[in-house]
Enzyme design. Structure first.
Site, mmCIF file in Angstrom:
data_model
loop_
_atom_site.group_PDB
_atom_site.id
_atom_site.type_symbol
_atom_site.label_atom_id
_atom_site.label_comp_id
_atom_site.label_asym_id
_atom_site.label_seq_id
_atom_site.Cartn_x
_atom_site.Cartn_y
_atom_site.Cartn_z
ATOM 1 N N GLU A 210 0.854 -1.195 0.000
ATOM 2 C CA GLU A 210 0.000 0.000 0.000
ATOM 3 C C GLU A 210 0.884 1.238 0.000
ATOM 4 O OE1 GLU A 210 -2.901 0.831 3.126
ATOM 5 O OE2 GLU A 210 -3.706 2.470 1.899
ATOM 6 N N GLU B 191 4.980 5.151 3.115
ATOM 7 C CA GLU B 191 4.349 6.440 3.450
ATOM 8 C C GLU B 191 5.472 7.429 3.756
ATOM 9 O OE1 GLU B 191 1.042 8.024 3.985
ATOM 10 O OE2 GLU B 191 2.592 9.536 4.272
ATOM 11 N N ASP C 2 -2.921 12.284 -3.078
ATOM 12 C CA ASP C 2 -3.199 13.739 -3.093
ATOM 13 C C ASP C 2 -3.453 14.185 -4.529
ATOM 14 O OD1 ASP C 2 -2.656 14.174 -0.250
ATOM 15 O OD2 ASP C 2 -0.607 13.637 -0.766
ATOM 16 N N LYS D 246 -4.194 22.150 -8.599
ATOM 17 C CA LYS D 246 -3.766 23.306 -9.404
ATOM 18 C C LYS D 246 -2.846 22.841 -10.525
ATOM 19 C CE LYS D 246 -4.142 26.622 -5.743
ATOM 20 N NZ LYS D 246 -3.508 27.029 -4.518
ATOM 21 N N ASP E 208 -11.253 10.573 -5.159
ATOM 22 C CA ASP E 208 -12.564 11.244 -5.084
ATOM 23 C C ASP E 208 -12.518 12.529 -5.911
ATOM 24 O OD1 ASP E 208 -10.697 12.465 -3.360
ATOM 25 O OD2 ASP E 208 -12.328 13.561 -2.391
#
Ligand SMILES: C[S@@+](CC[C@H](N)C(=O)[O-])C[C@H]1O[C@@H](n2cnc3c(N)ncnc32)[C@H](O)[C@@H]1O
Length: 211
Positions: free
Chosen positions: A40, A65, A115, A119, A151
């Site tokens: 992951e 991460e 993320d 922009k 999303d």
């Protein structure tokens, strides 16, 4: 007042350094002769990773991460848990894959809600990009799966384009680009529940490395 971070690990420490992973290799780090890995990327609070690992105790899970705080927090939680099949790498996904993951060694990558960098001038920071998608294909076993969820509508279109332009990947949702709802039984992260409550649209991609 912000809570003070606790640095002690109250049990086994499942964090791994890049150099250690390179030198020893994942089979030695999991104490298993040969393993397909489940990876992951950007595990955030780690609830999805620990859920998967709890459901499949005989599989080997690597969490990547780059937030040191998040790695530390999950390492503390894992130390108190019964889980023995999770290892954590606290570096960027690009460094982790390039330096520690051999060719054709991963059965599944999960990338949940990367993320979106909405922009235009920040698009270059997006995790899903052509070079990184090719790197994921290198790491996947033939038949291995890449799962990505977002999303963000604009990022979904971008991910669709990148993945479909990556040699060796096939879209398992075709002719649809993605699923708008999760598969039955898929665990929702805290972020996902928040965004669902706010009415965000969802896009679940599933691609396979061609056998
Ligand atoms: C929006 S959060 C999603 C967290 C989690 N996957 C979830 O669904 O709840 C994105 C996470 O990816 C991590 N991240 C972003 N870019 C990364 C990179 N290049 N390598 C490793 N982690 C990254 C961030 O630190 C953050 O924890």
């Amino acid at each position: 007042m912000a809570r003070k971070l606790k640095y002690d690990i109250p049990g086994p420490d499942w964090r791994v350094e890049v150099e250690e992973a390179r030198e020893k290799g994942w089979p030695a780090l999991f104490d298993a002769p040969a393993l397909p890995l489940v990876v992951e990327i950007g595990f955030g609070r780690g609830e999805f990773l620990t859920y998967l690992a709890g459901e499949a105790p005989n599989q080997a899970f690597v969490g990547i991460e780059y937030s040191e705080k998040r790695v530390l927090k999950l390492a503390r939680r894992l130390a108190r848990s019964e889980l023995r099949n999770v290892r954590l790498l606290g570096v960027s996904a690009q460094e982790a894959t390039a330096r520690t993951i051999p060719d054709a060694s991963v059965s599944c990558f999960w990338i949940n809600f990367p993320d979106p960098w909405p922009k235009k001038r920040h698009f270059k920071r997006r995790l899903i990009a052509p070079a990184f998608a090719r790197e994921l294909v290198r790491c996947l076993r033939p038949g291995g799966i890449l799962e990505v969820a977002t999303d963000h509508r604009g990022y979904a279109g971008w991910i669709d384009e990148v993945l479909n332009g990556t040699p060796g990947l096939e879209n398992l949702n075709a002719p649809q680009p993605w699923r708008a709802s999760p598969e039955a039984g898929r665990m929702a992260t805290a972020y996902e529940l928040e965004w669902r409550a706010l009415g965000h649209p969802f896009h679940f991609f599933r691609h396979r490395r061609r056998p």
